[in-house]
Scaffold this active site. Structure first.
Site, PDB file in Angstrom:
ATOM      1  NE  ARG A  24      -3.969  -2.428   2.157  1.00 58.81           N
ATOM      2  CZ  ARG A  24      -3.953  -3.604   1.853  1.00 58.81           C
ATOM      3  NH1 ARG A  24      -2.741  -4.238   1.604  1.00 58.81           N
ATOM      4  NH2 ARG A  24      -5.120  -4.424   1.774  1.00 58.81           N
ATOM      5  CB  SER A 168     -11.801 -10.211   0.815  1.00 56.58           C
ATOM      6  OG  SER A 168     -10.891  -9.956  -0.380  1.00 56.58           O
ATOM      7  CG  ASP A 322      -2.492 -14.286   4.957  1.00 53.70           C
ATOM      8  OD1 ASP A 322      -3.431 -14.756   4.430  1.00 53.70           O
ATOM      9  OD2 ASP A 322      -1.960 -12.910   4.659  1.00 53.70           O
TER      10      ASP A 322
HETATM   11  C1  S3P Z   1      -4.015  -9.260   2.017  1.00 56.63           C
HETATM   12  C2  S3P Z   1      -5.336  -9.648   2.381  1.00 56.63           C
HETATM   13  C3  S3P Z   1      -5.845 -10.779   2.555  1.00 56.63           C
HETATM   14  C4  S3P Z   1      -4.294 -11.908   2.729  1.00 56.63           C
HETATM   15  C5  S3P Z   1      -3.398 -11.550   1.965  1.00 56.63           C
HETATM   16  C6  S3P Z   1      -2.895 -10.181   1.793  1.00 56.63           C
HETATM   17  C7  S3P Z   1      -4.003  -7.597   1.870  1.00 56.63           C
HETATM   18  O1  S3P Z   1      -6.457 -11.753   1.552  1.00 56.63           O
HETATM   19  O2  S3P Z   1      -4.826 -13.176   2.959  1.00 56.63           O
HETATM   20  O3  S3P Z   1      -2.083 -12.219   2.320  1.00 56.63           O
HETATM   21  O4  S3P Z   1      -2.857  -7.212   1.822  1.00 56.63           O
HETATM   22  O5  S3P Z   1      -5.006  -6.965   1.751  1.00 56.63           O
HETATM   23  P1  S3P Z   1      -7.958 -11.357   1.430  1.00 56.63           P
HETATM   24  O6  S3P Z   1      -8.284  -9.923   1.755  1.00 56.63           O
HETATM   25  O7  S3P Z   1      -8.358 -11.768   0.180  1.00 56.63           O
HETATM   26  O8  S3P Z   1      -8.451 -12.407   2.384  1.00 56.63           O
END
Ligand code: S3P
Length: 436
Positions: A24, A168, A322
């Protein structure tokens, strides 16, 4: 990679920067006016993929590496400063890059194609295509299978509300980023709160965001106003709790361990692993609690502990999504039967983590049953080293490197260098702590 040492972990370790926050910092830095300076940037392959994509769109980004991680300068050009990419954008193995970047690309005045490696090309993208289409985007899956490569023709977007069926952060962030380019307010509701790094960092850069629990649905809503002026910032990336998780688990499992993990991000939308470990009986103490920008962080003192089984499910799942592979390893050594449920998302990560964890836990002698949305793991039996196939999934490889320390004999991890996705120096750091 063969691991055949079983010694306690002692000493201290600075955990590399958070992967989500590092991604980000590049994306929002590129869309801001002026320079963003990032310290403790994660130099894992996923974040380098994000840098490469923005290079291709005309953003000047410099990266220098020292013992304290990456030091990055992003010379942002404002919300409308990106150029048409010189070629197909390659996100490598990074779901965050594809999904967040698609939200940005949908609102540009140029067309683009984004794809990634074999794993990325199997991961579901309808979850972002659907809300982007509702905002007026022109986005399609090249093969018509809802996966990358994605073709995106930049266009003017409309503000919309999206009720996401999944919690998510990638979906939420994609919609919010598209919302920066919309003609009105954009909002997204998710059924449980997922990591909120986009919300915290966008606000830090000057965006107008509102967040709140939604009493009617029990979900959480974030809304963003369009066309903000984002301003470059200084960001110190806290250590990644998802990387710290392997060392927390290793120190808990190997008797005689005492480990200090420095400067770990403890954002409440990410700290579910700590809460579950404590419920399992783990001895973890938070020291020097502080903030790095809007992100809370602390040092973690971890001592080896006798663990007992727990149930993991519900709204906790997004806060430790994760960490479930390494929690499954902890469960294999805990006394009793651990049940993981409500975690069907594990099936669509870098690998099908329910299938791959079940396959490899079975190889080391652990009784485990895969369910559609989780695993049932019987812990406490003596386990042994085996050949592990992580299916090129970095988090599975690191989880079994941890298991190796507490298993009899030798663990042989195939394609072990897949850890470079999120933690290039992982094996060196693990071995060094076991030698202290
Ligand atoms: C992430 C969000 C998660 C995570 C991924 C990194 C992010 O995925 O599993 O390793 O940086 O926004 P989801 O938001 O699809 O669960």
């Amino acid at each position: 990679m063969k691991i055949n040492y079983h010694s306690p972990l002692r000493g201290e370790l600075s955990i590399p920067g958070d992967k989500s926050i590092s991604h980000r910092s590049i994306m929002f830095g590129a869309l801001a006016n002026g320079t963003t300076e990032v310290t403790n940037f994660l130099t894992g392959a996923d974040c380098l993929s994000t840098i490469a994509c923005f290079h291709q769109m005309g953003i000047d980004i410099t990266l220098e590496e020292d013992s304290r991680g990456g030091h990055v300068l992003v010379h942002g050009k404002g919300l409308h400063g990106l150029h048409a990419p010189s070629a197909i954008l390659d996100a490598g193995n990074s779901g965050t890059t594809v999904r967040l970047l698609s939200g940005i690309l949908a609102g540009q005045s140029f067309d683009s194609v984004i794809t990634g490696d074999a794993s990325i090309q199997k991961r579901p993208m309808r979850r972002i295509i659907t809300p982007l289409l509702a905002m007026g985007a022109d986005i399609s899956s090249e093969k018509g299978n809802g996966c990358a490569p994605l073709h995106i023709c930049g266009t003017r977007l409309h503000g919309a509300h999206y009720d996401s069926p999944v919690a998510s952060a990638q979906v939420k962030s994609c919609v919010l980023l598209a919302g920066l380019y919309a003609d009105g307010v954009t909002s997204v509701t998710e059924p449980a709160v997922s990591r909120n790094h986009s919300e915290l960092m966008l606000r830090y850069f000057g965006a107008d965001l509102q967040t709140g629990a939604d009493e009617a649905s029990g979900g959480f809503t974030v809304s963003v106003a369009p066309e903000p002026t984002l301003t470059g910032q200084k960001i110190y990336v806290p250590g990644d709790i998802s990387s710290a998780a392997y060392f927390i688990a290793a120190a808990l499992l190997v008797p005689g361990s005492e480990l200090l993990l420095k400067n770990v991000g403890i954002n409440p939308t990410r700290d579910g692993m700590l809460r579950v470990c404590q419920a399992m009986g783990a001895d973890i103490t938070l020291l020097n609690e502080d903030h790095s920008g809007a992100e809370p962080c602390a040092d973690l003192l971890v001592r080896s502990s006798a663990l007992k089984a727990v149930e993991i499910g519900g709204g906790l799942i997004p806060t430790l999504i994760d960490e479930l592979p390494v929690l499954a390893v902890l469960a294999a050594f805990a006394d009793g039967t651990t049940v993981i449920r409500d975690a069907a998302e594990l099936r669509v990560k870098e690998s099908d983590r329910i299938a791959v964890m079940t396959e490899n836990l079975t190889r080391i002698g652990c009784p485990v049953e895969a369910t559609p949305d989780g695993m049932i793991i019987t812990g406490g039996r003596p386990l042994h080293g085996a050949q592990i196939d992580p299916h090129k999934d970095h988090r599975i490889a690191m989880s079994f490197a941890v298991a190796a320390l507490a298993c009899a004999g030798e663990m042989d991890i195939l394609d072990a260098d897949c850890v470079k996705i999120s933690y290039p120096g992982f094996y060196e750091d693990l071995a060094a702590l076991c030698r202290e």
